[in-house]
Design a protein around this motif. Structure first.
Motif, short mmCIF file in Angstrom:
data_model
loop_
_atom_site.label_atom_id
_atom_site.label_comp_id
_atom_site.label_asym_id
_atom_site.label_seq_id
_atom_site.Cartn_x
_atom_site.Cartn_y
_atom_site.Cartn_z
N ASP A 47 0.69 -14.87 0.14
CA ASP A 47 -0.38 -15.05 1.10
C ASP A 47 -0.70 -13.78 1.89
OD1 ASP A 47 2.03 -15.04 2.38
OD2 ASP A 47 1.51 -16.61 3.83
N ARG A 48 0.15 -12.74 1.74
CA ARG A 48 -0.13 -11.45 2.38
C ARG A 48 0.14 -10.32 1.39
NH1 ARG A 48 3.18 -11.19 7.75
NH2 ARG A 48 4.61 -12.57 6.58
N PRO A 49 -0.69 -10.21 0.37
CA PRO A 49 -0.43 -9.23 -0.69
C PRO A 49 -0.54 -7.79 -0.18
CG PRO A 49 -2.61 -10.17 -0.95
CD PRO A 49 -1.94 -10.97 0.13
N VAL A 50 0.28 -6.93 -0.76
CA VAL A 50 0.29 -5.51 -0.41
C VAL A 50 0.51 -4.72 -1.70
CG1 VAL A 50 1.49 -3.68 0.84
CG2 VAL A 50 1.23 -5.92 1.89
N LEU A 51 -0.31 -3.72 -1.91
CA LEU A 51 -0.10 -2.79 -3.02
C LEU A 51 1.04 -1.85 -2.60
CD1 LEU A 51 -0.64 -1.37 -5.67
CD2 LEU A 51 -2.62 -0.24 -4.62
N ALA A 52 2.18 -2.00 -3.24
CA ALA A 52 3.36 -1.27 -2.80
C ALA A 52 4.12 -0.73 -4.01
CB ALA A 52 4.27 -2.20 -1.99
N GLY A 53 5.17 0.05 -3.71
CA GLY A 53 6.00 0.60 -4.76
C GLY A 53 6.94 1.63 -4.22
N ARG A 54 7.57 2.34 -5.13
CA ARG A 54 8.49 3.41 -4.76
C ARG A 54 8.20 4.63 -5.62
NH1 ARG A 54 14.40 1.72 -5.47
NH2 ARG A 54 14.82 3.33 -3.91
N VAL A 55 8.43 5.81 -5.06
CA VAL A 55 8.36 7.05 -5.80
C VAL A 55 9.79 7.43 -6.18
CG1 VAL A 55 7.68 9.48 -5.80
CG2 VAL A 55 6.30 7.79 -4.56
N LEU A 56 10.05 7.58 -7.49
CA LEU A 56 11.38 7.86 -8.01
C LEU A 56 11.35 9.11 -8.88
CD1 LEU A 56 12.16 4.21 -9.18
CD2 LEU A 56 12.83 5.24 -7.00
N ASN A 57 12.48 9.82 -8.93
CA ASN A 57 12.54 10.96 -9.83
C ASN A 57 12.97 10.49 -11.22
OD1 ASN A 57 15.34 10.60 -9.79
ND2 ASN A 57 15.72 12.27 -8.35
N SER A 58 13.16 11.43 -12.14
CA SER A 58 13.45 11.07 -13.52
C SER A 58 14.80 10.37 -13.67
CB SER A 58 13.42 12.32 -14.42
OG SER A 58 14.38 13.27 -13.97
N GLU A 59 15.67 10.48 -12.68
CA GLU A 59 16.96 9.80 -12.70
C GLU A 59 16.92 8.52 -11.88
OE1 GLU A 59 19.85 12.65 -11.46
OE2 GLU A 59 19.67 13.84 -13.30
N LEU A 60 15.70 8.11 -11.49
CA LEU A 60 15.45 6.87 -10.75
C LEU A 60 16.03 6.90 -9.33
CD1 LEU A 60 15.96 4.17 -13.54
CD2 LEU A 60 13.91 5.47 -12.93
N ALA A 61 16.19 8.11 -8.78
CA ALA A 61 16.58 8.25 -7.37
C ALA A 61 15.31 8.33 -6.52
CB ALA A 61 17.42 9.51 -7.18
N PRO A 62 15.33 7.82 -5.27
CA PRO A 62 14.12 7.85 -4.43
C PRO A 62 13.70 9.27 -4.08
CG PRO A 62 16.04 7.14 -3.18
CD PRO A 62 16.46 7.17 -4.60
N VAL A 63 12.39 9.43 -3.92
CA VAL A 63 11.82 10.72 -3.52
C VAL A 63 11.15 10.51 -2.16
CG1 VAL A 63 10.23 12.58 -4.12
CG2 VAL A 63 11.44 11.34 -5.94
N ARG A 102 12.42 7.03 3.37
CA ARG A 102 13.67 7.57 2.83
C ARG A 102 14.07 6.90 1.52
NH1 ARG A 102 18.14 7.48 7.41
NH2 ARG A 102 19.30 8.39 5.64
N ALA A 103 13.64 5.67 1.31
CA ALA A 103 13.94 4.97 0.06
C ALA A 103 12.85 5.18 -0.99
CB ALA A 103 14.12 3.48 0.32
N GLY A 104 11.87 6.05 -0.67
CA GLY A 104 10.78 6.31 -1.60
C GLY A 104 9.68 5.27 -1.57
N ARG A 105 9.74 4.32 -0.60
CA ARG A 105 8.77 3.23 -0.56
C ARG A 105 7.46 3.68 0.06
NH1 ARG A 105 13.50 0.58 1.32
NH2 ARG A 105 14.35 -0.90 -0.19
N PHE A 106 6.38 3.08 -0.48
CA PHE A 106 5.04 3.27 0.08
C PHE A 106 4.32 1.93 0.00
CE2 PHE A 106 4.63 4.08 -4.44
CZ PHE A 106 3.50 3.36 -4.78
N SER A 107 3.28 1.76 0.78
CA SER A 107 2.51 0.51 0.71
C SER A 107 1.11 0.75 1.21
CB SER A 107 3.19 -0.59 1.55
OG SER A 107 3.21 -0.24 2.92
#
Length: 272
Positions: free
Chosen positions: A192-208, A226-231
């Motif tokens: 009911d409260r959608p958000v376009l979100a995700g994370r930025v990760l490097n090639s080793e799947l660590a947060p950027v 710090r966890a690479g999250r954006f929204s």
């Protein structure tokens, strides 16, 4: 591979538990044409048809655990090999007919007794590396048009048993190796409260952290935490292009389809 199947069938017919008529007979894989004239009682298994068994096709890749990761390789192609089994006696007249019929009479139930070829009979490439799938086998009905087959070989029609064994064969050598999953992280969203979100990760799947993420064609930008999250809240459902900028790296773009059931879109940066 086919010669290994020949050797496998020879072992099956010569097994100690096989009928004596089969153990005492020679086994041949020659073309039963006008020049075929064995001097001993013989079971001839002529490989006359090879085709893919599409009913057993499996497109799912095989997974093997190796070196802390996984190896994916294509499933073997299932190949049906049909032999025409005939019996041959060096005798003449009624003696020959009687002996050939006795051999066929012993062969038919022995083949029926093996709906799957036992592993102990496998030879060569069918034994090592081991077959992924069991080898099904069946006696089939006689095909139409066999009269033309015998005419082409230049001999009179003979009683015969079509017998098919399906083996697995690698179509090509293609393997992909992937690291093992180290952790699973669930990304929660609200219907009911959608958000376009995700994370930025490097090639080793660590947060950027601190990556600048923008919706191309709009003025919307977000900085990864710090966890690479954006929204991006309050965005209409639809197709978008995410632009990711990180210091000392080229821009990375990713096309996403944002909807009620596809709100989370991670962006993995290529290795430098």
């Amino acid at each position: 591979m086919f010669q290994d199947l020949d050797a496998t069938l020879r072992a099956m017919l010569g097994d100690a538990a096989a009928p004596g008529e089969l153990r005492d007979a020679d086994v041949s894989f020659d073309v039963p044409d006008k020049d075929f004239n064995p001097t001993r009682t013989t079971v001839d298994l002529f490989l006359f048809e090879i085709r893919e068994n599409r009913a057993l096709r499996d497109d799912a890749p095989l997974r093997d655990r190796v070196d802390g990761g996984y190896l994916l390789r294509p499933a073997p192609v299932r190949i049906a090999c049909t032999y025409l089994a005939t019996a041959w006696s060096p005798g003449a007249g009624a003696v020959r007919t009687d002996e050939e019929h006795r051999v066929l009479g012993a062969l038919l139930p022995w083949l029926h007794a093996h709906p799957r070829i036992d592993d102990r009979f496998l030879r060569g490439g069918l034994q090592d590396p081991p077959q992924v799938y069991p080898l099904p086998a069946e006696v089939e009905p006689m095909r139409e048009g066999m009269g033309q087959f015998w005419t082409a070989l230049g001999i009179a029609p003979r009683p015969a048993l079509p017998f098919t064994v399906t083996i697995g064969m690698r179509a090509f050598e293609q393997e992909d190796q992937f690291p093992a999953v180290q952790a699973i992280q669930a990304e929660g969203v609200l219907a009911d409260r959608p958000v376009l979100a995700g994370r930025v990760l490097n090639s080793e799947l660590a947060p950027v952290p601190a990556a600048l993420v923008a919706l191309v064609g709009t003025d919307r930008e977000a900085t990864a935490d710090r966890a690479g999250r954006f929204s991006f809240p309050d965005v209409d459902f639809g197709a978008y292009v995410l632009s990711v900028r990180v210091a000392d790296r080229p821009e990375v773009r990713a096309s996403v389809s944002y909807g009620p059931d596809s709100q989370v879109h991670n962006v993995v940066l290529p290795a430098q």
